[in-house]
Scaffold this active site. Structure first.
Site, PDB file in Angstrom:
ATOM      1  N   GLU A  52       0.698   3.279   0.536  1.00  0.00           N
ATOM      2  CA  GLU A  52      -0.458   3.758  -0.239  1.00  0.00           C
ATOM      3  C   GLU A  52      -0.128   5.052  -0.971  1.00  0.00           C
ATOM      4  O   GLU A  52      -0.558   5.260  -2.118  1.00  0.00           O
ATOM      5  CB  GLU A  52      -1.665   4.004   0.682  1.00  0.00           C
ATOM      6  CG  GLU A  52      -2.154   2.784   1.429  1.00  0.00           C
ATOM      7  CD  GLU A  52      -1.520   2.649   2.817  1.00  0.00           C
ATOM      8  OE1 GLU A  52      -0.295   2.865   2.959  1.00  0.00           O
ATOM      9  OE2 GLU A  52      -2.256   2.308   3.758  1.00  0.00           O
ATOM     10  N   CYS A 101      -3.722   4.108   7.485  1.00  0.00           N
ATOM     11  CA  CYS A 101      -3.704   5.067   8.591  1.00  0.00           C
ATOM     12  C   CYS A 101      -4.590   6.274   8.233  1.00  0.00           C
ATOM     13  O   CYS A 101      -5.193   6.327   7.168  1.00  0.00           O
ATOM     14  CB  CYS A 101      -2.271   5.514   8.873  1.00  0.00           C
ATOM     15  SG  CYS A 101      -1.572   6.587   7.599  1.00  0.00           S
ATOM     16  N   CYS A 152      -3.308   8.089   4.969  1.00  0.00           N
ATOM     17  CA  CYS A 152      -3.536   7.320   3.739  1.00  0.00           C
ATOM     18  C   CYS A 152      -5.026   7.201   3.429  1.00  0.00           C
ATOM     19  O   CYS A 152      -5.419   7.248   2.264  1.00  0.00           O
ATOM     20  CB  CYS A 152      -2.878   5.954   3.831  1.00  0.00           C
ATOM     21  SG  CYS A 152      -1.074   6.090   3.868  1.00  0.00           S
TER      22      CYS A 152
HETATM   23 ZN   LIG Z   1      -0.474   5.441   5.965  1.00  0.00          ZN
END
Ligand SMILES: [Zn+2]
Length: 155
Positions: A59, A87, A90
Site C-alpha cells: 500500500e 496493517c 498502511c
Molecule cells: Zn502494511
C-alpha cells in the site's frame, strides 16, 4: 465508488499481479493498485526484502506511486485495492492520503487493522473515515499467501 463487481475483480487481479512480483523476490505476496476514474494511477507490492526497507508494504509503494502520478499528496476520489487487509501502518497511511474507498481481498487475523485486530479505517475518533469492502477474490488472495507460507515452512 461505483464499480461493478466485474470491474472490482479486474482491479483485484491487477493487485494479484503485483503480489506475484513480491513472490518472485521470495517475500510475502501482497499487492495493491490505486484506481481513479477507472484508471490505475498507482501500483505496489510488498518489497521489504527486495529493497531492505521495513516500511515498504504494497500500500505504501502504491500510495507513493499515485502521489507522484497525481503530483499531489491527496488521493481524493480514489479506490485502493489490496489483496490482504491493511496493517496498522498502511491503514494510517490510507487516512493520511485521504483515500475514501478501500477494497481488500482476504482478512489478516494477525495484523489486520481494517476490521480484524483494529478498525482504523472506520474509527469515528479519527477525522478521516473510509468506505471498506472485503471479500473481492478472497480465495485467490488468501491462497497465494497460504502457498507462500506452506512453501517457506518446507524450506
Ligand atoms: Zn502494511
Amino acid at each position: 465508488m461505483n464499480y461493478t463487481l466485474e470491474e472490482k475483480e479486474a482491479f483485484m487481479r491487477e493487485a494479484l499481479k503485483e503480489a506475484e512480483i513480491a513472490l518472485e523476490h521470495d517475500e510475502i505476496p501482497i499487492g495493491c493498485v490505486i484506481v481513479k476514474d477507472g484508471k490505475i494511477i498507482g501500483r505496489g507490492h510488498n518489497a521489504r526484502e527486495e529493497l531492505q526497507r521495513a516500511v515498504m508494504h504494497a500500500e505504501i509503494m502504491a500510495i507513493e506511486d499515485a502521489n507522484l502520478s497525481e503530483e499531489s499528496w491527496r488521493l481524493l476520489d480514489c479506490t485502493l485495492f489490496v489483496t490482504i487487509e491493511p496493517c496498522v501502518m498502511c491503514s494510517g497511511a490510507i487516512g493520511l492520503a485521504r483515500i475514501p474507498n478501500v477494497v481488500y481481498g482476504a482478512k489478516n487475523q494477525k495484523f489486520g487493522a481494517a476490521g480484524s485486530l483494529y478498525d482504523i479505517l472506520t474509527d469515528e475518533r479519527l477525522n478521516h473515515r473510509v468506505d471498506v469492502e472485503t471479500g473481492v477474490l478472497e480465495s485467490e488472495c488468501a491462497a497465494i499467501m497460504q502457498d507462500f507460507f506452506r512453501n517457506r515452512r518446507k524450506k
